[in-house]
Design a protein around this motif. Structure first.
Motif, PDB file in Angstrom:
ATOM      1  N   SER A  93     -45.185  42.632  27.668  1.00 31.66           N
ATOM      2  CA  SER A  93     -45.889  43.096  26.470  1.00 31.66           C
ATOM      3  C   SER A  93     -47.339  43.435  26.779  1.00 31.66           C
ATOM      4  CB  SER A  93     -45.816  42.028  25.379  1.00 31.66           C
ATOM      5  OG  SER A  93     -46.534  42.413  24.228  1.00 31.66           O
ATOM      6  N   PHE A  94     -47.991  42.638  27.643  1.00 34.25           N
ATOM      7  CA  PHE A  94     -49.358  42.958  28.056  1.00 34.25           C
ATOM      8  C   PHE A  94     -49.421  44.344  28.694  1.00 34.25           C
ATOM      9  CE2 PHE A  94     -50.163  38.167  28.869  1.00 34.25           C
ATOM     10  CZ  PHE A  94     -50.305  37.956  27.521  1.00 34.25           C
ATOM     11  N   PHE A  95     -48.501  44.592  29.622  1.00 31.88           N
ATOM     12  CA  PHE A  95     -48.519  45.841  30.367  1.00 31.88           C
ATOM     13  C   PHE A  95     -48.216  47.038  29.469  1.00 31.88           C
ATOM     14  CE2 PHE A  95     -48.049  42.951  34.000  1.00 31.88           C
ATOM     15  CZ  PHE A  95     -48.926  43.530  34.904  1.00 31.88           C
ATOM     16  N   TRP A  96     -47.270  46.899  28.547  1.00 26.55           N
ATOM     17  CA  TRP A  96     -46.956  48.019  27.653  1.00 26.55           C
ATOM     18  C   TRP A  96     -48.111  48.285  26.687  1.00 26.55           C
ATOM     19  CZ3 TRP A  96     -43.806  51.523  28.868  1.00 26.55           C
ATOM     20  CH2 TRP A  96     -42.596  51.267  29.525  1.00 26.55           C
ATOM     21  N   THR A  97     -48.806  47.233  26.262  1.00 23.94           N
ATOM     22  CA  THR A  97     -49.962  47.433  25.383  1.00 23.94           C
ATOM     23  C   THR A  97     -51.052  48.214  26.102  1.00 23.94           C
ATOM     24  OG1 THR A  97     -49.472  45.343  24.245  1.00 23.94           O
ATOM     25  CG2 THR A  97     -51.666  46.271  23.939  1.00 23.94           C
ATOM     26  N   LEU A 170     -51.692  32.051  36.397  1.00 26.50           N
ATOM     27  CA  LEU A 170     -52.410  33.324  36.481  1.00 26.50           C
ATOM     28  C   LEU A 170     -51.449  34.474  36.752  1.00 26.50           C
ATOM     29  CD1 LEU A 170     -55.554  32.213  38.545  1.00 26.50           C
ATOM     30  CD2 LEU A 170     -55.482  32.799  36.120  1.00 26.50           C
ATOM     31  N   LEU A 171     -50.519  34.272  37.690  1.00 27.86           N
ATOM     32  CA  LEU A 171     -49.600  35.351  38.067  1.00 27.86           C
ATOM     33  C   LEU A 171     -48.616  35.684  36.959  1.00 27.86           C
ATOM     34  CD1 LEU A 171     -48.779  34.431  41.781  1.00 27.86           C
ATOM     35  CD2 LEU A 171     -50.273  36.258  40.947  1.00 27.86           C
ATOM     36  N   THR A 172     -48.221  34.688  36.185  1.00 30.40           N
ATOM     37  CA  THR A 172     -47.198  34.913  35.164  1.00 30.40           C
ATOM     38  C   THR A 172     -47.778  35.157  33.771  1.00 30.40           C
ATOM     39  OG1 THR A 172     -47.004  32.517  34.814  1.00 30.40           O
ATOM     40  CG2 THR A 172     -45.473  33.534  36.369  1.00 30.40           C
ATOM     41  N   GLY A 173     -49.059  35.479  33.699  1.00 29.43           N
ATOM     42  CA  GLY A 173     -49.577  35.804  32.374  1.00 29.43           C
ATOM     43  C   GLY A 173     -51.084  35.858  32.249  1.00 29.43           C
ATOM     44  N   LYS A 174     -51.758  34.799  32.634  1.00 30.48           N
ATOM     45  CA  LYS A 174     -53.178  34.686  32.298  1.00 30.48           C
ATOM     46  C   LYS A 174     -54.044  35.727  32.994  1.00 30.48           C
ATOM     47  CE  LYS A 174     -52.674  31.740  29.288  1.00 30.48           C
ATOM     48  NZ  LYS A 174     -52.820  32.233  27.905  1.00 30.48           N
ATOM     49  N   LEU A 175     -53.735  36.063  34.223  1.00 31.46           N
ATOM     50  CA  LEU A 175     -54.519  37.073  34.930  1.00 31.46           C
ATOM     51  C   LEU A 175     -54.413  38.414  34.223  1.00 31.46           C
ATOM     52  CD1 LEU A 175     -56.192  38.034  37.338  1.00 31.46           C
ATOM     53  CD2 LEU A 175     -54.036  38.359  38.594  1.00 31.46           C
ATOM     54  N   ALA A 180     -56.401  42.599  30.382  1.00 28.99           N
ATOM     55  CA  ALA A 180     -56.198  43.375  29.155  1.00 28.99           C
ATOM     56  C   ALA A 180     -57.386  43.228  28.216  1.00 28.99           C
ATOM     57  CB  ALA A 180     -54.913  42.943  28.460  1.00 28.99           C
ATOM     58  N   TYR A 181     -58.009  42.054  28.198  1.00 29.15           N
ATOM     59  CA  TYR A 181     -59.206  41.866  27.375  1.00 29.15           C
ATOM     60  C   TYR A 181     -60.292  42.871  27.733  1.00 29.15           C
ATOM     61  CZ  TYR A 181     -57.400  37.237  26.004  1.00 29.15           C
ATOM     62  OH  TYR A 181     -56.654  36.205  25.510  1.00 29.15           O
ATOM     63  N   ILE A 182     -60.350  43.241  29.001  1.00 30.35           N
ATOM     64  CA  ILE A 182     -61.378  44.167  29.474  1.00 30.35           C
ATOM     65  C   ILE A 182     -60.938  45.621  29.316  1.00 30.35           C
ATOM     66  CG2 ILE A 182     -62.748  44.870  31.472  1.00 30.35           C
ATOM     67  CD1 ILE A 182     -62.433  42.006  32.538  1.00 30.35           C
ATOM     68  N   MET A 183     -59.699  45.915  29.720  1.00 26.00           N
ATOM     69  CA  MET A 183     -59.241  47.299  29.762  1.00 26.00           C
ATOM     70  C   MET A 183     -59.023  47.903  28.375  1.00 26.00           C
ATOM     71  SD  MET A 183     -56.613  47.379  32.991  1.00 26.00           S
ATOM     72  CE  MET A 183     -56.431  49.159  32.798  1.00 26.00           C
ATOM     73  N   THR A 241     -55.817  31.533  25.795  1.00 25.21           N
ATOM     74  CA  THR A 241     -56.756  31.459  26.910  1.00 25.21           C
ATOM     75  C   THR A 241     -57.670  30.247  26.770  1.00 25.21           C
ATOM     76  OG1 THR A 241     -56.717  33.876  27.075  1.00 25.21           O
ATOM     77  CG2 THR A 241     -58.504  32.727  28.200  1.00 25.21           C
ATOM     78  N   VAL A 242     -58.088  29.969  25.536  1.00 28.04           N
ATOM     79  CA  VAL A 242     -58.940  28.800  25.294  1.00 28.04           C
ATOM     80  C   VAL A 242     -58.211  27.514  25.664  1.00 28.04           C
ATOM     81  CG1 VAL A 242     -60.084  27.442  23.495  1.00 28.04           C
ATOM     82  CG2 VAL A 242     -60.324  29.935  23.519  1.00 28.04           C
ATOM     83  N   ARG A 243     -56.951  27.391  25.247  1.00 21.30           N
ATOM     84  CA  ARG A 243     -56.191  26.176  25.571  1.00 21.30           C
ATOM     85  C   ARG A 243     -55.893  26.105  27.068  1.00 21.30           C
ATOM     86  NH1 ARG A 243     -51.145  24.651  22.862  1.00 21.30           N
ATOM     87  NH2 ARG A 243     -51.845  22.509  23.202  1.00 21.30           N
ATOM     88  N   PHE A 244     -55.749  27.254  27.704  1.00 19.58           N
ATOM     89  CA  PHE A 244     -55.542  27.275  29.158  1.00 19.58           C
ATOM     90  C   PHE A 244     -56.758  26.688  29.868  1.00 19.58           C
ATOM     91  CE2 PHE A 244     -56.450  29.881  33.001  1.00 19.58           C
ATOM     92  CZ  PHE A 244     -55.458  29.369  33.827  1.00 19.58           C
ATOM     93  N   VAL A 245     -57.939  27.103  29.453  1.00 21.80           N
ATOM     94  CA  VAL A 245     -59.165  26.593  30.073  1.00 21.80           C
ATOM     95  C   VAL A 245     -59.332  25.100  29.769  1.00 21.80           C
ATOM     96  CG1 VAL A 245     -61.681  26.784  30.098  1.00 21.80           C
ATOM     97  CG2 VAL A 245     -60.292  28.846  30.019  1.00 21.80           C
ATOM     98  N   LEU A 246     -59.050  24.696  28.531  1.00 20.10           N
ATOM     99  CA  LEU A 246     -59.177  23.286  28.165  1.00 20.10           C
ATOM    100  C   LEU A 246     -58.198  22.418  28.951  1.00 20.10           C
ATOM    101  CD1 LEU A 246     -59.573  23.554  24.282  1.00 20.10           C
ATOM    102  CD2 LEU A 246     -61.352  23.025  25.963  1.00 20.10           C
TER     103      LEU A 246
END
Length: 334
Positions: A93-97, A170-175, A180-183, A241-246
């Motif tokens: 879904s990230f990639f298609w968006t 990171l490889l399976t989503g977060k990266l 996507a946040y930037i692009m 992402t917030v919960r990932f960092v926490l």
């Protein structure tokens, strides 16, 4: 690095909210797929990309629904299966968006057409379905499993007991999520600037003021949607992402109920948000949906016959009102 926080216990109210979000997202994704199947004249290239995004979101919402309903308390075979399906669908879904944003940029700003657009679509398919290989590798290496709901909301993802769990997260989503946040904002900002410059140039040659106002009205709708697309994506996904960092910091704040609900809704409601943007808030699609509802609610055959000609002529009138050179994709953007 601090040790992971204790398992997060889901309250019944939190589960109900996230399950409702999954259902609404699945219904929204299904509606987008149905509109693509019912009305061939709406099948622009951009909406073909939206179709594949909707399929990924539908699989994502379904797998998340099972995970939240099951509320895994430990490793199991269905935990791995659910985690693999949601990992693949969510990352796809990230990639298609991003693919939709990139296609709009290339078709509007760079005017990619014909064979170039066809080759671009093949590249989109290869890249956007590529997370399947990453997911299969994660399953084969036994990286997907129980995560104590610290980086999820009841469903399974990457096993927190794995030594390199951060790398696989990171490889399976977060990266890809953070990229996507930037692009997304960058691409849509470039598209919006190009559209505004094009309309400023066109307005100088418009002979009447009324035509200029109509053109600006249509462009303002497109501009608002170009702003909302990356904004909605970020607002939905940032909580995970917030919960990932926490979780990496071992903070107990990862278990805050409000944050858990926001994470659950954000990860599962992408299909519903896309339906609102590209179906309910798109005039061409919304008009046809209303016509279908009116036809279904009519009781007598005479009423259906009388309503037939207006329904057939509505798309033609909408098609004549297309303005600038990027009109073929306006069905997605407005």
């Amino acid at each position: 690095m601090s040790p992971p926080a204790p398992p997060t216990e889901l309250m019944p109210s939190e589960r109900i909210v996230v399950l409702l979000s999954c259902v609404l997202s699945a219904l929204g994704s299904g509606l987008l797929v149905a509109t693509h199947a019912l009305w061939p004249d709406l099948r622009s290239r951009a909406r073909r990309l939206l179709l594949f995004l909707s399929l990924a979101d539908l699989l994502s919402a379904t797998s998340y629904f099972y995970g939240v309903l099951r509320d895994f308390e430990g490793p199991s075979w269905d935990c791995v299966l659910q985690g693999a399906l949601s990992t693949f669908a969510n990352t796809s879904s990230f990639f298609w968006t991003v693919a939709i944003a990139l296609y709009l940029y290339l078709s509007i700003v760079r005017t990619v057409r014909g064979q170039g657009a066809s080759r671009l679509f093949w590249a989109f398919h290869i890249v956007s379905w590529g997370p399947l290989a990453i997911t299969m590798a994660a399953v084969a290496l036994k990286k997907i499993g129980y995560d104590a709901s610290d980086v999820s909301v009841g469903w399974c993802w990457i096993n927190l007991e794995a030594e390199d769990y951060v790398l696989w997260m990171l490889l399976t989503g977060k990266l890809w999520e953070m990229l996507a946040y930037i692009m997304l904002p960058l691409l849509y900002l470039l598209v919006r600037k190009h559209i505004s410059r094009a309309h400023e140039a066109l307005s100088e040659y418009r002979p009447t003021i009324s035509e200029t106002h109509q053109l600006r009205g249509r462009s303002s709708v497109a501009d608002k949607k170009l702003v909302l697309i990356p904004l909605i994506f970020i607002c939905l996904r940032v909580w995970s992402t917030v919960r990932f960092v926490l979780t990496l910091c071992g903070s107990p704040a990862v278990q805050v109920p409000v944050l858990v609900v926001l994470h659950g809704v954000g990860n599962t409601f992408q299909g519903g948000a896309n339906c609102i943007m590209f179906a309910l808030c798109t005039q061409a699609v919304r008009t046809r949906l209303l016509q279908v509802c009116c036809c279904c609610s009519s009781q007598s055959p005479t009423t259906e016959t009388q309503e037939g000609p207006p329904a057939a002529s509505a798309p033609i009138k909408a098609g004549k009102s297309q303005g600038p050179s990027w009109a073929p994709d306006q069905q997605l953007s407005t």
